[in-house]
Motif scaffolding. Sequence first.
Motif, PDB file in Angstrom:
ATOM      1  N   ILE A 210      -6.277 -12.488  -0.075  1.00 57.05           N
ATOM      2  CA  ILE A 210      -5.526 -11.728   0.750  1.00 57.05           C
ATOM      3  C   ILE A 210      -6.655 -11.467   1.883  1.00 57.05           C
ATOM      4  O   ILE A 210      -6.437 -11.620   3.264  1.00 57.05           O
ATOM      5  CB  ILE A 210      -5.051 -10.579   0.203  1.00 57.05           C
ATOM      6  N   ASP A 211      -7.863 -10.878   1.584  1.00 57.48           N
ATOM      7  CA  ASP A 211      -8.885 -10.558   2.579  1.00 57.48           C
ATOM      8  C   ASP A 211      -9.393 -11.868   3.282  1.00 57.48           C
ATOM      9  O   ASP A 211      -9.317 -11.767   4.712  1.00 57.48           O
ATOM     10  CB  ASP A 211     -10.135  -9.964   1.864  1.00 57.48           C
ATOM     11  N   SER A 212      -9.455 -12.755   2.533  1.00 63.33           N
ATOM     12  CA  SER A 212      -9.722 -14.201   3.193  1.00 63.33           C
ATOM     13  C   SER A 212      -8.572 -14.551   4.386  1.00 63.33           C
ATOM     14  O   SER A 212      -8.856 -15.106   5.398  1.00 63.33           O
ATOM     15  CB  SER A 212      -9.970 -15.524   2.318  1.00 63.33           C
ATOM     16  N   PHE A 213      -7.610 -14.353   3.855  1.00 64.00           N
ATOM     17  CA  PHE A 213      -6.496 -14.604   4.964  1.00 64.00           C
ATOM     18  C   PHE A 213      -6.450 -13.885   6.210  1.00 64.00           C
ATOM     19  O   PHE A 213      -6.488 -14.439   7.301  1.00 64.00           O
ATOM     20  CB  PHE A 213      -4.999 -14.248   4.276  1.00 64.00           C
ATOM     21  N   TYR A 214      -6.673 -12.545   5.987  1.00 62.44           N
ATOM     22  CA  TYR A 214      -6.761 -11.746   7.419  1.00 62.44           C
ATOM     23  C   TYR A 214      -8.026 -11.940   8.202  1.00 62.44           C
ATOM     24  O   TYR A 214      -8.112 -11.890   9.285  1.00 62.44           O
ATOM     25  CB  TYR A 214      -6.785 -10.076   6.915  1.00 62.44           C
ATOM     26  N   TYR A 215      -9.108 -12.321   7.365  1.00 58.38           N
ATOM     27  CA  TYR A 215     -10.516 -12.591   8.095  1.00 58.38           C
ATOM     28  C   TYR A 215     -10.272 -13.975   8.836  1.00 58.38           C
ATOM     29  O   TYR A 215     -10.986 -14.152  10.008  1.00 58.38           O
ATOM     30  CB  TYR A 215     -11.619 -12.645   7.199  1.00 58.38           C
ATOM     31  N   HIS A 216      -9.664 -14.944   8.249  1.00 58.18           N
ATOM     32  CA  HIS A 216      -9.880 -16.327   8.938  1.00 58.18           C
ATOM     33  C   HIS A 216      -8.470 -16.944   9.394  1.00 58.18           C
ATOM     34  O   HIS A 216      -8.807 -17.542  10.592  1.00 58.18           O
ATOM     35  CB  HIS A 216     -10.276 -17.566   7.621  1.00 58.18           C
ATOM     36  N   PHE A 217      -7.430 -16.735   8.874  1.00 55.59           N
ATOM     37  CA  PHE A 217      -6.199 -17.211   9.129  1.00 55.59           C
ATOM     38  C   PHE A 217      -5.515 -16.251  10.136  1.00 55.59           C
ATOM     39  O   PHE A 217      -4.930 -16.757  11.228  1.00 55.59           O
ATOM     40  CB  PHE A 217      -5.347 -17.462   8.130  1.00 55.59           C
ATOM     41  N   PHE A 218      -5.389 -14.912   9.986  1.00 54.46           N
ATOM     42  CA  PHE A 218      -4.701 -13.882  10.938  1.00 54.46           C
ATOM     43  C   PHE A 218      -4.903 -14.142  12.317  1.00 54.46           C
ATOM     44  O   PHE A 218      -3.998 -13.786  13.229  1.00 54.46           O
ATOM     45  CB  PHE A 218      -4.737 -12.683  10.116  1.00 54.46           C
TER      46      PHE A 218
ATOM     47  N   LEU B  62       2.324  -7.802   9.421  1.00 57.83           N
ATOM     48  CA  LEU B  62       1.719  -6.653   9.593  1.00 57.83           C
ATOM     49  C   LEU B  62       0.114  -6.530   9.334  1.00 57.83           C
ATOM     50  O   LEU B  62       0.001  -7.403   8.364  1.00 57.83           O
ATOM     51  CB  LEU B  62       2.538  -5.496   8.600  1.00 57.83           C
ATOM     52  N   HIS B  63      -0.485  -5.643   9.559  1.00 56.01           N
ATOM     53  CA  HIS B  63      -1.849  -5.517   9.142  1.00 56.01           C
ATOM     54  C   HIS B  63      -1.870  -5.146   7.635  1.00 56.01           C
ATOM     55  O   HIS B  63      -1.153  -4.821   7.104  1.00 56.01           O
ATOM     56  CB  HIS B  63      -2.680  -4.569  10.019  1.00 56.01           C
ATOM     57  N   LYS B  64      -2.903  -5.350   7.058  1.00 56.76           N
ATOM     58  CA  LYS B  64      -3.103  -5.263   5.606  1.00 56.76           C
ATOM     59  C   LYS B  64      -2.555  -3.982   5.137  1.00 56.76           C
ATOM     60  O   LYS B  64      -1.704  -4.049   4.230  1.00 56.76           O
ATOM     61  CB  LYS B  64      -4.622  -5.601   5.235  1.00 56.76           C
ATOM     62  N   ALA B  65      -3.226  -2.899   5.408  1.00 57.75           N
ATOM     63  CA  ALA B  65      -2.733  -1.744   5.041  1.00 57.75           C
ATOM     64  C   ALA B  65      -1.230  -1.337   5.254  1.00 57.75           C
ATOM     65  O   ALA B  65      -0.536  -0.948   4.158  1.00 57.75           O
ATOM     66  CB  ALA B  65      -3.473  -0.517   5.698  1.00 57.75           C
ATOM     67  N   GLN B  66      -0.697  -1.592   6.229  1.00 54.62           N
ATOM     68  CA  GLN B  66       0.562  -1.372   6.300  1.00 54.62           C
ATOM     69  C   GLN B  66       1.606  -2.318   5.573  1.00 54.62           C
ATOM     70  O   GLN B  66       2.473  -1.925   4.951  1.00 54.62           O
ATOM     71  CB  GLN B  66       1.395  -1.488   8.028  1.00 54.62           C
ATOM     72  N   LEU B  67       1.155  -3.716   5.429  1.00 56.83           N
ATOM     73  CA  LEU B  67       1.829  -4.366   4.635  1.00 56.83           C
ATOM     74  C   LEU B  67       1.747  -4.166   3.132  1.00 56.83           C
ATOM     75  O   LEU B  67       2.677  -4.167   2.445  1.00 56.83           O
ATOM     76  CB  LEU B  67       1.395  -6.122   4.801  1.00 56.83           C
ATOM     77  N   LEU B  68       0.593  -4.042   2.737  1.00 56.12           N
ATOM     78  CA  LEU B  68       0.566  -3.713   1.233  1.00 56.12           C
ATOM     79  C   LEU B  68       1.627  -2.448   0.921  1.00 56.12           C
ATOM     80  O   LEU B  68       1.866  -2.297  -0.272  1.00 56.12           O
ATOM     81  CB  LEU B  68      -0.965  -3.289   0.989  1.00 56.12           C
ATOM     82  N   LYS B  69       1.566  -1.371   1.990  1.00 54.26           N
ATOM     83  CA  LYS B  69       2.124  -0.257   1.759  1.00 54.26           C
ATOM     84  C   LYS B  69       3.514  -0.624   1.526  1.00 54.26           C
ATOM     85  O   LYS B  69       4.163  -0.067   0.720  1.00 54.26           O
ATOM     86  CB  LYS B  69       1.911   0.901   2.870  1.00 54.26           C
ATOM     87  N   MET B  70       4.183  -1.341   2.447  1.00 52.41           N
ATOM     88  CA  MET B  70       5.507  -1.810   2.373  1.00 52.41           C
ATOM     89  C   MET B  70       5.975  -2.806   1.512  1.00 52.41           C
ATOM     90  O   MET B  70       6.857  -2.674   0.722  1.00 52.41           O
ATOM     91  CB  MET B  70       5.898  -2.570   3.682  1.00 52.41           C
ATOM     92  N   ALA B  71       4.855  -3.423   0.689  1.00 50.92           N
ATOM     93  CA  ALA B  71       5.118  -4.124  -0.514  1.00 50.92           C
ATOM     94  C   ALA B  71       5.475  -3.322  -1.847  1.00 50.92           C
ATOM     95  O   ALA B  71       6.036  -3.807  -2.722  1.00 50.92           O
ATOM     96  CB  ALA B  71       3.827  -5.149  -0.875  1.00 50.92           C
ATOM     97  N   LYS B  72       4.996  -1.963  -1.872  1.00 50.24           N
ATOM     98  CA  LYS B  72       5.240  -1.186  -2.685  1.00 50.24           C
ATOM     99  C   LYS B  72       6.747  -0.679  -2.740  1.00 50.24           C
ATOM    100  O   LYS B  72       7.333  -0.261  -3.777  1.00 50.24           O
ATOM    101  CB  LYS B  72       4.499   0.113  -2.751  1.00 50.24           C
ATOM    102  N   GLU B  73       7.510  -0.762  -1.751  1.00 52.90           N
ATOM    103  CA  GLU B  73       8.911  -0.238  -1.390  1.00 52.90           C
ATOM    104  C   GLU B  73       9.768  -1.585  -1.415  1.00 52.90           C
ATOM    105  O   GLU B  73      10.846  -1.053  -1.702  1.00 52.90           O
ATOM    106  CB  GLU B  73       8.900   0.474   0.060  1.00 52.90           C
TER     107      GLU B  73
END
Length: 605
Positions: free
Chosen positions: A169-177, A184-195
């Motif tokens: 996941i970190d590699s996705f945001y660092y290289h591909f994003f 969504l950016h990582k913090a927002q997406l992971l928060k939404m993934a809990k809901e």
Amino acid sequence: MESYAPEAPPASINGTVDPRAPQPTVPAACLACRAKHLKCDGLNPCGRCKTSNSECVYVASRRGYKGPRRNTAANPNKRHASDSPPEAGGESCPMLLGAIAPTSTAPILPGFNQTMVIPDTPTSSYTATPTLGALQMYRNPYLNGMNGAVVEANPRPQQAQQTVPERCIDSFYYHFFPGHPAVLHKAQLLKMAKERNLEHLLAAMRWVGSLYIDVGPSRATFFEEAMRLVHAPDVAKDGFLVQAMVILLIGLDGSRQQEKAKDILLSAERLAIEIQLYTRAYATMHGGGNPRLEESWRRTWWDLFVVDGMIAGVHRQTSFLLFDIVADVGLPCEEHEYASGQIPRPMYLEDLDDQVFSGEDREFSSFAYRVASIRNLGRMMRLPPNPFPDDKNVDRIQSLLSNWRMHLPESKRHSLNKDCQLDEMMFQAHMINHACSIILHQPLSQLDSSPARDVTACAPHNAVQSGDNFNIHTKHIITAACEISKMVTYNVPITSHTHFFTCVLTLSSIVHLSKWALYYVHDEDDLRQQIRLNIGALNKLSSVWKAAANASVQVKGVAQEIYHEKKARQSNPSYWVGFSQEEIMGTMAADDGIMSEIDMLSSGT
């Protein structure tokens, strides 16, 4: 920045330590406590930040560092020219080739895991919470005031080892994003993934992220999981599924699985139209009052639109279906606005189209100019087939391409932003514009394409007959091919770009090789350098993308064939009539030089 040194507790009168005395301070304090000159308990978050609900950020210490030691063995962690470049500083622009980079003041991060150093690791403005021992070195302008210092954001006190899925996941945001910034950016997406269930989206992100790092057999598992989840019968038919499909089809296209990529592209297009992602109302209705999520939906439509156009343009096997959809989605904002959450009121296509005549001095986002560039490609693809040299439709499309370039604001005329950092959205916008010029003019040029007929990695060979002299169409394609080669010289890692740069480099290489195969080229030395640039870039991209490896092999093979043909011609004394002895020796040495480099690249050394 220096850490606070431990303080010795005060002694009692008789020399013993007073048990009621304050405890020693911790070896490092967070930034908030340092700024207020207060003691910090070293927890994450610390007690003061937790009480004030503030962001708790630590930086690594340089205490005790006395500079590099002399006469030591080569450091395997040492950063080389192919690593991420230094940030802007002083009068120079370090993103430009040959610029003198300022002296780095970045702290040395202990415990860095060199197995995670990826060749040509790209620079990203993505704000993350990485950990040591993984992809932890993110450049964060919001924490560093754009001074280029590398920090560790919110380190884990135990420095726990990341799992393979977390690393991906970190590699996705660092290289591909940075090349396709729709989710969504990582913090927002992971928060939404809990809901809600976003496992299909996370699975697609994990697989694409795994392409950039060594995860062993887990990569195949991630791919199977992603494909299964996006096709699951109970998966929600919404924008998140479109995002997962777009990520998958881009990865598949770059991995030379173009048939699977086309199938998913068709499914993504159908779904986007079915849920009316192309309408202005979708973002509002499904954004839940969250400006970031609303912006993500707008970006999802336009990134799918751009990807559809890129695949149609470079492969010439699809029809750019979405170009004919009348969309009224708001245009995306700038990347730093999306990252910060300060989302402005969106502007629309009609604003972009009328900017010259409205009298309003507006500057649109780089993403918006990328959309405008791909729309010109769509207009070109709607031309009747087999145009004639004096076809007015060709002139009309050329006017669109020229107007796009001429009416760019000063800040968008290059692929670097005001801080001399790569602007990937403008990079792609310029890349598309140059590719359009080659695709438009190549059928009408007089540059024989048969020498490069074996370069078919991205699209079938386009047969062009030789002419007596260079017409205006030939000049257009040579100019565009040279501009594409110049894009390689930005001092940024090649793998930081979208993988579609592979096919644009291949287009450029076909033009260069066709010109190099001519009997005599007056600017042959410059041409050799451009061929060398393209081959080197394709070779770097091949470390991630199989499509680039295939293109690299084909371009190298054609270059070698042309070289041997030229050598055979040069064995005839009549070839050198009119050349001085110095020119003869220089030409032969230059030819041998480029071929030795190409042979070395071919052998993988």
